[in-house]
Write a protein that holds these residues in place. Structure first.
Motif, PDB file in Angstrom:
ATOM      1  N   PRO A 201       0.786  -1.238   0.000  1.00 52.62           N
ATOM      2  CA  PRO A 201       0.000   0.000   0.000  1.00 52.62           C
ATOM      3  C   PRO A 201       0.819   1.292   0.000  1.00 52.62           C
ATOM      4  O   PRO A 201       0.267   2.367  -0.202  1.00 52.62           O
ATOM      5  CB  PRO A 201      -0.774  -0.095   1.324  1.00 52.62           C
ATOM      6  CG  PRO A 201       0.155  -0.856   2.223  1.00 52.62           C
ATOM      7  CD  PRO A 201       0.941  -1.791   1.348  1.00 52.62           C
ATOM      8  N   CYS A 202       2.138   1.200   0.222  1.00 48.96           N
ATOM      9  CA  CYS A 202       2.905   2.431   0.424  1.00 48.96           C
ATOM     10  C   CYS A 202       3.297   3.054  -0.922  1.00 48.96           C
ATOM     11  O   CYS A 202       3.853   2.375  -1.782  1.00 48.96           O
ATOM     12  CB  CYS A 202       4.162   2.154   1.251  1.00 48.96           C
ATOM     13  SG  CYS A 202       5.118   3.652   1.547  1.00 48.96           S
ATOM     14  N   PRO A 203       3.036   4.362  -1.104  1.00 47.43           N
ATOM     15  CA  PRO A 203       3.423   5.011  -2.352  1.00 47.43           C
ATOM     16  C   PRO A 203       4.937   5.105  -2.518  1.00 47.43           C
ATOM     17  O   PRO A 203       5.437   5.197  -3.627  1.00 47.43           O
ATOM     18  CB  PRO A 203       2.844   6.428  -2.229  1.00 47.43           C
ATOM     19  CG  PRO A 203       2.071   6.484  -0.973  1.00 47.43           C
ATOM     20  CD  PRO A 203       2.377   5.267  -0.163  1.00 47.43           C
ATOM     21  N   MET A 204       5.666   5.049  -1.406  1.00 41.08           N
ATOM     22  CA  MET A 204       7.102   5.307  -1.470  1.00 41.08           C
ATOM     23  C   MET A 204       7.964   4.046  -1.523  1.00 41.08           C
ATOM     24  O   MET A 204       9.055   4.073  -2.070  1.00 41.08           O
ATOM     25  CB  MET A 204       7.529   6.146  -0.269  1.00 41.08           C
ATOM     26  CG  MET A 204       6.843   7.507  -0.230  1.00 41.08           C
ATOM     27  SD  MET A 204       7.515   8.482   1.098  1.00 41.08           S
ATOM     28  CE  MET A 204       6.482   9.935   1.001  1.00 41.08           C
ATOM     29  N   CYS A 205       7.487   2.964  -0.908  1.00 41.53           N
ATOM     30  CA  CYS A 205       8.310   1.748  -0.884  1.00 41.53           C
ATOM     31  C   CYS A 205       7.442   0.511  -1.063  1.00 41.53           C
ATOM     32  O   CYS A 205       6.215   0.597  -1.084  1.00 41.53           O
ATOM     33  CB  CYS A 205       9.119   1.671   0.414  1.00 41.53           C
ATOM     34  SG  CYS A 205       8.155   1.185   1.861  1.00 41.53           S
ATOM     35  N   GLU A 206       8.096  -0.633  -1.168  1.00 41.89           N
ATOM     36  CA  GLU A 206       7.357  -1.876  -1.427  1.00 41.89           C
ATOM     37  C   GLU A 206       7.167  -2.676  -0.140  1.00 41.89           C
ATOM     38  O   GLU A 206       7.298  -3.900  -0.124  1.00 41.89           O
ATOM     39  CB  GLU A 206       8.086  -2.682  -2.515  1.00 41.89           C
ATOM     40  CG  GLU A 206       8.040  -1.973  -3.870  1.00 41.89           C
ATOM     41  CD  GLU A 206       8.827  -2.670  -4.960  1.00 41.89           C
ATOM     42  OE1 GLU A 206       9.535  -3.661  -4.664  1.00 41.89           O
ATOM     43  OE2 GLU A 206       8.748  -2.208  -6.129  1.00 41.89           O
ATOM     44  N   VAL A 207       6.844  -1.978   0.952  1.00 40.56           N
ATOM     45  CA  VAL A 207       6.579  -2.665   2.222  1.00 40.56           C
ATOM     46  C   VAL A 207       5.353  -3.568   2.042  1.00 40.56           C
ATOM     47  O   VAL A 207       4.387  -3.204   1.380  1.00 40.56           O
ATOM     48  CB  VAL A 207       6.363  -1.647   3.373  1.00 40.56           C
ATOM     49  CG1 VAL A 207       5.134  -0.783   3.149  1.00 40.56           C
ATOM     50  CG2 VAL A 207       6.273  -2.353   4.721  1.00 40.56           C
ATOM     51  N   TYR A 208       5.438  -4.788   2.616  1.00 41.71           N
ATOM     52  CA  TYR A 208       4.366  -5.770   2.393  1.00 41.71           C
ATOM     53  C   TYR A 208       3.829  -6.359   3.683  1.00 41.71           C
ATOM     54  O   TYR A 208       2.942  -7.205   3.668  1.00 41.71           O
ATOM     55  CB  TYR A 208       4.888  -6.908   1.512  1.00 41.71           C
ATOM     56  CG  TYR A 208       6.156  -7.530   2.059  1.00 41.71           C
ATOM     57  CD1 TYR A 208       6.107  -8.502   3.050  1.00 41.71           C
ATOM     58  CD2 TYR A 208       7.405  -7.093   1.614  1.00 41.71           C
ATOM     59  CE1 TYR A 208       7.271  -9.028   3.583  1.00 41.71           C
ATOM     60  CE2 TYR A 208       8.578  -7.616   2.148  1.00 41.71           C
ATOM     61  CZ  TYR A 208       8.491  -8.591   3.123  1.00 41.71           C
ATOM     62  OH  TYR A 208       9.647  -9.096   3.676  1.00 41.71           O
TER      63      TYR A 208
ATOM     64  N   VAL B 244       0.975   5.104  10.132  1.00 40.86           N
ATOM     65  CA  VAL B 244       2.013   4.864  11.148  1.00 40.86           C
ATOM     66  C   VAL B 244       3.335   4.534  10.438  1.00 40.86           C
ATOM     67  O   VAL B 244       4.401   5.056  10.795  1.00 40.86           O
ATOM     68  CB  VAL B 244       1.602   3.716  12.104  1.00 40.86           C
ATOM     69  CG1 VAL B 244       2.753   3.368  13.045  1.00 40.86           C
ATOM     70  CG2 VAL B 244       0.353   4.094  12.891  1.00 40.86           C
ATOM     71  N   HIS B 245       3.257   3.702   9.418  1.00 40.82           N
ATOM     72  CA  HIS B 245       4.462   3.335   8.648  1.00 40.82           C
ATOM     73  C   HIS B 245       5.133   4.582   8.061  1.00 40.82           C
ATOM     74  O   HIS B 245       6.370   4.673   8.046  1.00 40.82           O
ATOM     75  CB  HIS B 245       4.068   2.361   7.531  1.00 40.82           C
ATOM     76  CG  HIS B 245       5.092   2.208   6.454  1.00 40.82           C
ATOM     77  ND1 HIS B 245       6.287   1.535   6.631  1.00 40.82           N
ATOM     78  CD2 HIS B 245       5.110   2.669   5.162  1.00 40.82           C
ATOM     79  CE1 HIS B 245       6.992   1.580   5.499  1.00 40.82           C
ATOM     80  NE2 HIS B 245       6.309   2.269   4.598  1.00 40.82           N
ATOM     81  N   MET B 246       4.330   5.559   7.601  1.00 41.61           N
ATOM     82  CA  MET B 246       4.921   6.778   7.040  1.00 41.61           C
ATOM     83  C   MET B 246       5.797   7.465   8.088  1.00 41.61           C
ATOM     84  O   MET B 246       6.867   7.985   7.773  1.00 41.61           O
ATOM     85  CB  MET B 246       3.831   7.768   6.589  1.00 41.61           C
ATOM     86  CG  MET B 246       2.921   7.279   5.498  1.00 41.61           C
ATOM     87  SD  MET B 246       3.706   6.907   3.933  1.00 41.61           S
ATOM     88  CE  MET B 246       3.965   8.484   3.239  1.00 41.61           C
TER      89      MET B 246
ATOM     90  N   ALA C  39       8.960   5.073   8.825  1.00 45.99           N
ATOM     91  CA  ALA C  39       9.918   4.808   7.740  1.00 45.99           C
ATOM     92  C   ALA C  39      10.269   6.014   6.883  1.00 45.99           C
ATOM     93  O   ALA C  39      11.360   6.074   6.323  1.00 45.99           O
ATOM     94  CB  ALA C  39       9.355   3.700   6.843  1.00 45.99           C
ATOM     95  N   HIS C  40       9.361   6.975   6.737  1.00 48.78           N
ATOM     96  CA  HIS C  40       9.579   7.977   5.693  1.00 48.78           C
ATOM     97  C   HIS C  40       9.746   9.415   6.160  1.00 48.78           C
ATOM     98  O   HIS C  40      10.197  10.256   5.378  1.00 48.78           O
ATOM     99  CB  HIS C  40       8.445   7.893   4.663  1.00 48.78           C
ATOM    100  CG  HIS C  40       8.399   6.571   3.954  1.00 48.78           C
ATOM    101  ND1 HIS C  40       9.454   6.084   3.201  1.00 48.78           N
ATOM    102  CD2 HIS C  40       7.442   5.600   3.910  1.00 48.78           C
ATOM    103  CE1 HIS C  40       9.149   4.887   2.711  1.00 48.78           C
ATOM    104  NE2 HIS C  40       7.933   4.565   3.138  1.00 48.78           N
ATOM    105  N   VAL C  41       9.347   9.718   7.401  1.00 46.10           N
ATOM    106  CA  VAL C  41       9.455  11.118   7.843  1.00 46.10           C
ATOM    107  C   VAL C  41      10.922  11.520   8.023  1.00 46.10           C
ATOM    108  O   VAL C  41      11.350  12.572   7.542  1.00 46.10           O
ATOM    109  CB  VAL C  41       8.627  11.364   9.131  1.00 46.10           C
ATOM    110  CG1 VAL C  41       8.943  12.733   9.727  1.00 46.10           C
ATOM    111  CG2 VAL C  41       7.125  11.269   8.818  1.00 46.10           C
TER     112      VAL C  41
END
Ligand code: ZN
Length: 299
Positions: free
Chosen positions: A48-55, A232-234, A237-239
């Motif tokens: 679901p993540c636009p930035m990475c392929e987290v599964y 939460v993942h954003m 992992a991405h902030v």
């Protein structure tokens, strides 16, 4: 107007921007619009993540695994393979949940995380609500915290907290601490750490120690044992990587585009008496007039 937010409609809008290819840009949207623009499936997809392929989002998520970063070309290739395979959308997980070609131009090898901004308002609202709802499941007295802040708990059985109400909760974690039973102290800790993450990265100033705060929030959140959502993942992992490169999130906040909807409708479309119903002969001309009036005073 009652026009649905979908890939084809967004494609029509973006195809009208003639200098898109030669401009440096960031996209500051909510996650739903971002997924549509990139051509990937929504937050409930396998990837679901636009930035990475987290599964592995959910309760068994490992926040310390590093996932492949998406690029415009990786999404384009996966979406092309998906279309060639004639698969159903439910099988898009075999193609990293990519179903359409990305609608943004530019260097195909640029990382999505370098052009898409973590949407601070929606992330804050989503994370606060997710933590609050789970706290309610473990403690029926959680509503007392909202009462102490002058917020009406019954309004928030469903739907998200307003941005201002999220800030009020995060600034008053001490009030939660004072009334919490022992088994809820883990939620006090996680709200406290999230408050520090918001303070150090979500405003206009990137505060020293923000990476530490995100690391502490990660540990406290995982200690809850509740599911890791996309928002939460954003944060986990991405902030940090975004802020390290481009500074605090407040400069890129999607709040401006969120408020532009009602600003255009109320202060231009209606106020200048330009509004016409869809299908009216003058609709297109009046809409163009309204956009010119609106943009001329807001550049
Ligand atoms: Zn990700």
């Amino acid at each position: 107007e009652n026009i649905s937010e979908n890939y084809e409609n967004i494609k029509k809008v973006l195809s009208q921007i003639s200098n898109f290819n030669s401009t440096n840009f960031f996209m500051c949207n909510d996650l739903k619009a971002t997924s549509l623009i990139l051509g990937i499936q929504n937050a409930s997809a396998t990837y679901p993540c636009p930035m990475c392929e987290v599964y592995d989002l959910g309760v068994s998520h490992n926040p310390y695994l590093v996932h492949t970063q998406r690029t415009i070309s990786s999404i384009g290739k996966n979406a092309t393979d998906f279309k060639i395979s004639n698969s159903r959308r439910s099988e898009a997980k075999n193609f990293f949940s990519c179903v359409e070609l990305p609608l943004i131009p530019g260097n195909p090898d640029i990382k999505i995380s370098d052009i898409i901004v973590p949407p601070e308002l929606h992330i804050m609202q989503g994370v606060v609500k997710h933590m609050y709802d789970n706290m309610c499941k473990e403690w029926s007295g959680a509503t007392e915290w909202l009462n102490l802040l002058g917020l009406e708990p019954q309004k928030y059985h469903s739907g998200t907290f307003l941005g201002n109400h999220c800030h009020s909760m995060l600034q008053n974690v001490d009030k939660l601490r004072r009334i919490s039973p022992l088994h809820i102290l883990k939620y006090v800790a996680v709200f406290d750490h999230f408050s520090k993450v918001v303070h150090s990265t979500f405003g206009m100033t990137l505060r020293e120690g923000y990476e530490d705060e995100i690391n502490k929030f990660t540990v406290a959140f995982m200690d809850l044992g509740i599911s890791v959502t996309l928002k939460v993942h954003m944060v986990l992992a991405h902030v940090s990587p975004f802020c390290r490169k481009f500074g605090a999130l407040g400069w890129y906040s999607e709040q401006a585009t969120e408020s532009a909807h009602s600003d255009f409708k109320k202060n231009t479309w209606e106020k200048h008496n330009l509004q016409r119903p869809i299908g009216h002969l003058d609709y297109s001309q009046m809409l163009l007039n309204a956009v010119i009036v609106h943009n001329s005073t807001r550049v």
